[in-house]
Design a protein around this motif. Structure first.
Motif, PDB file in Angstrom:
ATOM      1  N   SER A  95       0.785  -1.191  -0.046  1.00  9.51           N
ATOM      2  CA  SER A  95      -0.091  -0.151  -0.170  1.00  9.51           C
ATOM      3  C   SER A  95       0.920   1.390  -0.053  1.00  9.51           C
ATOM      4  O   SER A  95       2.258   1.285   0.395  1.00  9.51           O
ATOM      5  N   VAL A  96       0.369   2.417  -0.490  1.00 14.60           N
ATOM      6  CA  VAL A  96       1.143   3.700  -0.293  1.00 14.60           C
ATOM      7  C   VAL A  96       1.354   4.004   1.180  1.00 14.60           C
ATOM      8  O   VAL A  96       0.478   3.707   2.178  1.00 14.60           O
ATOM      9  N   PRO A  97       2.407   4.664   1.246  1.00 16.68           N
ATOM     10  CA  PRO A  97       2.868   5.141   2.935  1.00 16.68           C
ATOM     11  C   PRO A  97       1.460   5.498   3.780  1.00 16.68           C
ATOM     12  O   PRO A  97       1.390   5.273   4.934  1.00 16.68           O
ATOM     13  N   GLU A  98       0.761   6.508   3.110  1.00 16.94           N
ATOM     14  CA  GLU A  98      -0.176   7.014   3.897  1.00 16.94           C
ATOM     15  C   GLU A  98      -1.194   6.218   4.239  1.00 16.94           C
ATOM     16  O   GLU A  98      -2.074   6.349   5.136  1.00 16.94           O
ATOM     17  N   ASP A  99      -1.568   4.922   3.645  1.00 21.20           N
ATOM     18  CA  ASP A  99      -2.293   3.999   4.030  1.00 21.20           C
ATOM     19  C   ASP A  99      -2.111   2.834   4.928  1.00 21.20           C
ATOM     20  O   ASP A  99      -2.686   2.030   5.018  1.00 21.20           O
ATOM     21  N   THR A 100      -0.568   2.981   5.179  1.00 21.00           N
ATOM     22  CA  THR A 100      -0.012   1.546   5.857  1.00 21.00           C
ATOM     23  C   THR A 100      -0.513   1.720   7.194  1.00 21.00           C
ATOM     24  O   THR A 100      -0.251   2.702   8.050  1.00 21.00           O
ATOM     25  N   THR A 101      -0.956   0.679   7.612  1.00 20.80           N
ATOM     26  CA  THR A 101      -1.373   0.494   9.005  1.00 20.80           C
ATOM     27  C   THR A 101      -0.211  -0.027  10.057  1.00 20.80           C
ATOM     28  O   THR A 101       1.047  -0.377   9.579  1.00 20.80           O
TER      29      THR A 101
END
Length: 259
Positions: A95-101
């Motif tokens: 996932s793109v960094p801003e969506d990484t959990t």
């Protein structure tokens, strides 16, 4: 050359790709090899191919019990342990960094960075005894911005970890080094061959790397030929880190003159 005669190496994720090439290289140079992986069928096939010089142990590097058992099996079967090759890992977060959990981060770091540390910790008493060494397979992602933030951070962490281990345990004769591959033709690319072909344009040497390219570098760093090398990261990447390979993407190509 028989640089590893009488020596024993443990290779994580050793059943295919880079790991299998490393296993074959060590065995070809006279070493005994412990092949660890999650793929029991492939472990068995490769161990059978190598013969009495190899054993296979199903190992999940995210499990301390598994790692401890693999090291114990190596010493029980061969009586010693001289080399650990930390090859297990992979880009499991896309996932793109801003969506990484947070869970994504934990999974990636546990496999790639903490897993390598587990293997080192389990093997250290034996490596001190044999004055052995560790070679960790990192990536150019740990040295430059190629995307896949979580994977890249884990790979950069392997390099920092190696520097610290090298500094701390050098006085005991144990060496720690890193190989940082570029794009390598492994089974992970089997469904993306068109992309792999396009990547050639990024490399000044004009080709994608092969697992054997990495195995050769690992064998050097693990051998006595590198006995005064520790804490080093060796990029094996066809020149992609030099930058000028990007000019190959230009429609006119890198040269105006034909050679």
């Amino acid at each position: 050359m028989q640089r590893f005669e009488g020596r024993v190496a443990l290779v994580t994720a050793g059943a295919q790709g880079i790991g299998a090439a490393v296993v074959r290289r060590f065995a070809a140079e006279g070493g005994s090899v412990v092949i660890t992986d999650l793929q029991e069928d492939k472990i068995g096939e490769l161990a059978t191919e190598i013969g009495d010089q190899a054993i296979g142990v199903r190992t999940d590097v995210t499990s301390r019990a598994d790692v401890d058992a693999a090291v114990a099996a190596a010493v029980e079967r061969f009586g010693r342990l001289d080399v650990v090759v930390n090859n297990a890992g992979g880009c499991i977060v896309t996932s793109v960094p801003e969506d990484t959990t947070d869970e994504d981060w934990h999974r990636q770091l546990d496999l790639t960075l903490v897993g390598a540390s587990r293997c080192i910790q389990a093997a250290l008493p034996h490596l001190v005894e044999s004055r052995g060494n560790v070679v960790t397979i990192s990536s150019v992602n740990g040295l430059a911005a190629f995307g896949n933030v979580e994977y890249s951070a884990a790979k950069a962490g392997q390099i920092a970890m190696t520097l610290n281990y090298a500094s701390r345990y050098g006085k005991l004769g144990v060496r720690f080094n890193v190989v940082a591959p570029g794009t390598i033709r492994t089974p992970n690319w089997d469904n993306q061959l068109d992309t792999l072909e396009k990547f050639k344009a990024l490399y000044p040497l004009g080709r994608i790397g092969e697992p054997e390219d990495i195995a050769a570098a690992v064998a050097f760093l693990a051998s006595d030929d590198a006995s005064w090398i520790t804490g080093h990261t060796l990029p094996v990447e066809g020149g992609v880190l030099t930058g000028p390979g990007m000019v190959n993407l230009s429609p006119s190509g890198p040269f105006k003159k034909e050679y």
